[in-house]
Write a protein that holds these residues in place. Structure first.
Motif, mmCIF file in Angstrom:
data_model
loop_
_atom_site.group_PDB
_atom_site.id
_atom_site.type_symbol
_atom_site.label_atom_id
_atom_site.label_comp_id
_atom_site.label_asym_id
_atom_site.label_seq_id
_atom_site.Cartn_x
_atom_site.Cartn_y
_atom_site.Cartn_z
ATOM 1 N N ARG A 63 9.614 0.206 18.047
ATOM 2 C CA ARG A 63 11.046 0.460 17.843
ATOM 3 C C ARG A 63 11.821 0.316 19.141
ATOM 4 N NH1 ARG A 63 10.138 5.419 13.696
ATOM 5 N NH2 ARG A 63 10.178 4.163 11.811
ATOM 6 N N VAL A 111 3.035 -6.552 10.208
ATOM 7 C CA VAL A 111 4.490 -6.522 10.085
ATOM 8 C C VAL A 111 4.881 -7.531 9.022
ATOM 9 C CG1 VAL A 111 6.685 -6.827 11.266
ATOM 10 C CG2 VAL A 111 4.721 -5.924 12.520
ATOM 11 N N GLN A 114 10.586 -5.929 7.366
ATOM 12 C CA GLN A 114 10.891 -4.694 8.085
ATOM 13 C C GLN A 114 9.816 -3.625 7.878
ATOM 14 O OE1 GLN A 114 14.762 -3.673 6.589
ATOM 15 N NE2 GLN A 114 15.799 -4.885 8.145
ATOM 16 N N GLN A 115 8.798 -3.936 7.124
ATOM 17 C CA GLN A 115 7.716 -2.986 6.849
ATOM 18 C C GLN A 115 6.613 -3.132 7.896
ATOM 19 O OE1 GLN A 115 7.728 -0.701 4.361
ATOM 20 N NE2 GLN A 115 5.765 0.119 5.017
ATOM 21 N N ASN A 117 2.805 -1.641 9.038
ATOM 22 C CA ASN A 117 1.614 -0.863 8.690
ATOM 23 C C ASN A 117 0.692 -0.863 9.896
ATOM 24 O OD1 ASN A 117 2.365 -0.371 5.973
ATOM 25 N ND2 ASN A 117 1.664 -2.411 5.437
ATOM 26 N N SER A 140 2.638 3.804 7.585
ATOM 27 C CA SER A 140 3.566 2.797 7.053
ATOM 28 C C SER A 140 4.981 3.270 7.314
ATOM 29 C CB SER A 140 3.358 2.605 5.554
ATOM 30 O OG SER A 140 2.077 2.104 5.304
ATOM 31 N N SER A 141 5.803 2.352 7.817
ATOM 32 C CA SER A 141 7.182 2.708 8.120
ATOM 33 C C SER A 141 8.057 1.456 8.054
ATOM 34 C CB SER A 141 7.270 3.339 9.509
ATOM 35 O OG SER A 141 8.598 3.721 9.805
ATOM 36 N N ARG A 142 9.327 1.683 7.870
ATOM 37 C CA ARG A 142 10.290 0.587 7.937
ATOM 38 C C ARG A 142 10.970 0.666 9.289
ATOM 39 N NH1 ARG A 142 11.657 -2.115 3.512
ATOM 40 N NH2 ARG A 142 13.795 -2.448 4.137
ATOM 41 N N ILE A 143 11.216 -0.505 9.864
ATOM 42 C CA ILE A 143 11.923 -0.550 11.140
ATOM 43 C C ILE A 143 13.202 -1.345 10.944
ATOM 44 C CG2 ILE A 143 9.953 -0.181 12.660
ATOM 45 C CD1 ILE A 143 9.557 -3.118 12.874
ATOM 46 N N ASN A 146 15.233 -6.805 12.973
ATOM 47 C CA ASN A 146 14.077 -7.686 13.098
ATOM 48 C C ASN A 146 13.048 -7.121 14.066
ATOM 49 O OD1 ASN A 146 15.031 -9.596 11.322
ATOM 50 N ND2 ASN A 146 16.217 -10.640 12.911
#
Length: 152
Positions: A63, A111, A114-115, A117, A140-143, A146
């Motif tokens: 991030r 990646v 936007q997901q 893992n 797992s997360s969304r960023i 881009n």
């Protein structure tokens, strides 16, 4: 009357003492077994906690460097030619995995859009499982934007 009290038992027999001792030994062995299991499960929980810290640290690095390309199917495949912040982040991630899980530990970063893992696997035989059983942690997360995917 005095004759009746003479045959009366005055103490415990050796058999009663041995039975009491046997019950005590079995109880202590059971307590020791429960303590050993608790230590095994505590070690496994510690490994899972450390894996989550490593995965969250890597996600924070991704991030922070939103323009870097962190797509790596397996951390072992990180080439020495990857330089800059991304190379440093991936080499730190790889070192952290090795430090926590030994040579058999593995990590992956996937990646997709936007997901993100992040998966870590390690040998979890200390948890009382069979040799070669592995523990695993997946984050797992969304960023935003881009992040994690290079612009080129």
């Amino acid at each position: 009357m005095a004759h009746l009290y003479r045959n009366r038992q005055a103490g415990m027999t050796l058999i009663e003492v041995l039975i009491a001792l046997l019950i005590l030994v079995i109880s202590l062995l059971g307590a020791a077994g429960m303590q050993l299991n608790a230590l095994k499960y505590t070690a496994s929980a510690l490994m899972s906690t450390q894996a989550s810290f490593i995965a969250y640290a890597m996600l924070d690095r991704m991030r922070a460097n939103s323009s870097g390309d962190y797509r790596v199917s397996a951390v072992e495949q990180v080439s020495p030619t990857v330089t800059g912040v991304v190379g440093h982040d991936l080499s730190e991630f790889k070192r952290n995995i090795r430090d926590f899980g030994g040579e058999t530990a593995r990590g992956e970063i996937a990646v997709i859009g936007q997901q993100v893992n992040i998966t870590l696997q390690w040998d979890d035989a200390r948890a009382g499982k069979h040799e070669g059983d592995s523990g695993a942690f997946t984050l797992s997360s969304r960023i935003a934007g881009n992040a994690g995917v290079s612009a080129s």
